[in-house]
Write a protein that holds these residues in place. Structure first.
Motif, PDB file in Angstrom:
ATOM      1  N   ILE A  30      30.857  32.350  63.143  1.00  0.00           N
ATOM      2  CA  ILE A  30      31.056  33.801  63.272  1.00  0.00           C
ATOM      3  C   ILE A  30      31.869  34.104  64.525  1.00  0.00           C
ATOM      4  O   ILE A  30      32.796  34.922  64.498  1.00  0.00           O
ATOM      5  N   LEU A  31      31.534  33.455  65.628  1.00  0.00           N
ATOM      6  CA  LEU A  31      32.279  33.639  66.881  1.00  0.00           C
ATOM      7  C   LEU A  31      33.742  33.242  66.704  1.00  0.00           C
ATOM      8  O   LEU A  31      34.649  33.967  67.126  1.00  0.00           O
ATOM      9  N   THR A  32      33.987  32.121  66.054  1.00  0.00           N
ATOM     10  CA  THR A  32      35.350  31.649  65.817  1.00  0.00           C
ATOM     11  C   THR A  32      36.121  32.630  64.933  1.00  0.00           C
ATOM     12  O   THR A  32      37.285  32.948  65.205  1.00  0.00           O
ATOM     13  N   ALA A  33      35.483  33.138  63.874  1.00  0.00           N
ATOM     14  CA  ALA A  33      36.145  34.104  62.988  1.00  0.00           C
ATOM     15  C   ALA A  33      36.456  35.403  63.733  1.00  0.00           C
ATOM     16  O   ALA A  33      37.528  35.986  63.554  1.00  0.00           O
ATOM     17  N   PHE A  34      35.536  35.848  64.595  1.00  0.00           N
ATOM     18  CA  PHE A  34      35.760  37.071  65.367  1.00  0.00           C
ATOM     19  C   PHE A  34      36.952  36.905  66.310  1.00  0.00           C
ATOM     20  O   PHE A  34      37.835  37.765  66.363  1.00  0.00           O
ATOM     21  N   ILE A  35      36.986  35.804  67.037  1.00  0.00           N
ATOM     22  CA  ILE A  35      38.098  35.554  67.961  1.00  0.00           C
ATOM     23  C   ILE A  35      39.411  35.462  67.187  1.00  0.00           C
ATOM     24  O   ILE A  35      40.438  36.017  67.594  1.00  0.00           O
ATOM     25  N   GLY A  36      39.393  34.774  66.045  1.00  0.00           N
ATOM     26  CA  GLY A  36      40.596  34.655  65.235  1.00  0.00           C
ATOM     27  C   GLY A  36      41.087  35.999  64.719  1.00  0.00           C
ATOM     28  O   GLY A  36      42.289  36.278  64.724  1.00  0.00           O
ATOM     29  N   SER A  37      40.164  36.867  64.306  1.00  0.00           N
ATOM     30  CA  SER A  37      40.585  38.176  63.798  1.00  0.00           C
ATOM     31  C   SER A  37      41.137  39.059  64.916  1.00  0.00           C
ATOM     32  O   SER A  37      42.119  39.775  64.707  1.00  0.00           O
ATOM     33  N   VAL A  38      40.551  38.998  66.100  1.00  0.00           N
ATOM     34  CA  VAL A  38      41.060  39.786  67.226  1.00  0.00           C
ATOM     35  C   VAL A  38      42.453  39.301  67.634  1.00  0.00           C
ATOM     36  O   VAL A  38      43.357  40.100  67.889  1.00  0.00           O
ATOM     37  N   GLU A  39      42.639  38.001  67.688  1.00  0.00           N
ATOM     38  CA  GLU A  39      43.949  37.456  68.053  1.00  0.00           C
ATOM     39  C   GLU A  39      44.999  37.753  66.979  1.00  0.00           C
ATOM     40  O   GLU A  39      46.156  38.010  67.295  1.00  0.00           O
ATOM     41  N   THR A  40      44.612  37.738  65.712  1.00  0.00           N
ATOM     42  CA  THR A  40      45.543  38.084  64.639  1.00  0.00           C
ATOM     43  C   THR A  40      45.959  39.546  64.738  1.00  0.00           C
ATOM     44  O   THR A  40      47.146  39.877  64.589  1.00  0.00           O
ATOM     45  N   ALA A  41      44.997  40.425  65.020  1.00  0.00           N
ATOM     46  CA  ALA A  41      45.317  41.850  65.185  1.00  0.00           C
ATOM     47  C   ALA A  41      46.269  42.051  66.356  1.00  0.00           C
ATOM     48  O   ALA A  41      47.215  42.849  66.270  1.00  0.00           O
ATOM     49  N   ARG A  42      46.047  41.341  67.452  1.00  0.00           N
ATOM     50  CA  ARG A  42      46.932  41.439  68.613  1.00  0.00           C
ATOM     51  C   ARG A  42      48.337  40.963  68.263  1.00  0.00           C
ATOM     52  O   ARG A  42      49.332  41.583  68.647  1.00  0.00           O
ATOM     53  N   ALA A  43      48.438  39.896  67.506  1.00  0.00           N
ATOM     54  CA  ALA A  43      49.750  39.377  67.109  1.00  0.00           C
ATOM     55  C   ALA A  43      50.472  40.353  66.191  1.00  0.00           C
ATOM     56  O   ALA A  43      51.692  40.530  66.299  1.00  0.00           O
ATOM     57  N   LEU A  44      49.741  41.004  65.300  1.00  0.00           N
ATOM     58  CA  LEU A  44      50.367  41.971  64.398  1.00  0.00           C
ATOM     59  C   LEU A  44      50.856  43.207  65.148  1.00  0.00           C
ATOM     60  O   LEU A  44      51.849  43.826  64.752  1.00  0.00           O
ATOM     61  N   ILE A  45      50.172  43.574  66.229  1.00  0.00           N
ATOM     62  CA  ILE A  45      50.600  44.723  67.032  1.00  0.00           C
ATOM     63  C   ILE A  45      51.843  44.381  67.843  1.00  0.00           C
ATOM     64  O   ILE A  45      52.768  45.175  67.946  1.00  0.00           O
ATOM     65  N   GLY A  46      51.880  43.182  68.424  1.00  0.00           N
ATOM     66  CA  GLY A  46      52.926  42.853  69.384  1.00  0.00           C
ATOM     67  C   GLY A  46      54.166  42.179  68.846  1.00  0.00           C
ATOM     68  O   GLY A  46      55.245  42.335  69.420  1.00  0.00           O
ATOM     69  N   TRP A  47      54.056  41.444  67.775  1.00  0.00           N
ATOM     70  CA  TRP A  47      55.203  40.653  67.335  1.00  0.00           C
ATOM     71  C   TRP A  47      55.762  41.134  66.005  1.00  0.00           C
ATOM     72  O   TRP A  47      55.042  41.612  65.145  1.00  0.00           O
ATOM     73  N   GLU A  48      57.062  40.966  65.878  1.00  0.00           N
ATOM     74  CA  GLU A  48      57.732  41.294  64.618  1.00  0.00           C
ATOM     75  C   GLU A  48      57.442  40.210  63.592  1.00  0.00           C
ATOM     76  O   GLU A  48      57.246  39.043  63.940  1.00  0.00           O
ATOM     77  N   GLU A  49      57.464  40.598  62.322  1.00  0.00           N
ATOM     78  CA  GLU A  49      57.288  39.626  61.258  1.00  0.00           C
ATOM     79  C   GLU A  49      58.554  38.775  61.171  1.00  0.00           C
ATOM     80  O   GLU A  49      59.666  39.318  61.136  1.00  0.00           O
ATOM     81  N   PRO A  50      58.419  37.454  61.164  1.00  0.00           N
ATOM     82  CA  PRO A  50      59.626  36.618  61.096  1.00  0.00           C
ATOM     83  C   PRO A  50      60.312  36.736  59.740  1.00  0.00           C
ATOM     84  O   PRO A  50      59.664  36.854  58.706  1.00  0.00           O
TER      85      PRO A  50
END
Length: 145
Positions: A30-50
């Protein structure tokens, strides 16, 4: 330090270096999934889709509207509104974070050396510096551990 002084939610005990291995597998997942989802959300906010084209240079490209470190999360309204104030606050946060990481690295290094919690080490040296023998009443086996 708080996790060493009191028992954690899963009965975690001992030095902080050993506590992650004591977390039950479902909680760890659960901890790993939570960290992964937060980091994915951060990447979607900051980076353009390749773009999937030969010669495309959009991989690792930040969005024009994104300022590194500003995810728009400020529930207490502490973020300065001007760019200079924000840069100043960001620098202070980075410096405090780096200092905190050095402090934690020092505590974890100490735990790796003597395999005792930080509080147990402090108590040990308080006895040493007050003239008491911290090994009094211990067997040779206890001293090695």
């Amino acid at each position: 330090l708080a996790g060493e002084a009191i028992s954690g939610p899963f009965g975690l005990t001992g030095p902080a270096n050993d506590q992650l291995a004591q977390v039950p597998i479902p909680a760890f997942l659960i901890l790993t999934a939570f960290i992964g989802s937060v980091e994915t959300a951060r990447a979607l906010i900051g980076w353009e889709e390749p773009e999937n084209k030969p010669g495309s240079r959009t991989l690792w490209t930040l969005r024009d509207s994104y300022y590194p470190g500003d995810l728009g999360f400020d529930p207490l309204g502490l973020k300065p509104t001007d760019a200079d104030g924000f840069a100043n606050m960001q620098t202070r946060e980075l410096q405090n974070g780096r200092l905190a990481m050095l402090g934690v690295a020092g505590m974890c290094s100490q735990e790796l050396v003597n395999h005792k919690t930080v509080m147990a080490t402090i108590e040990f040296y308080q006895q040493v510096y007050s003239g008491l023998d911290p090994y009094e009443g211990m067997s040779a086996y206890d001293v090695v551990l």
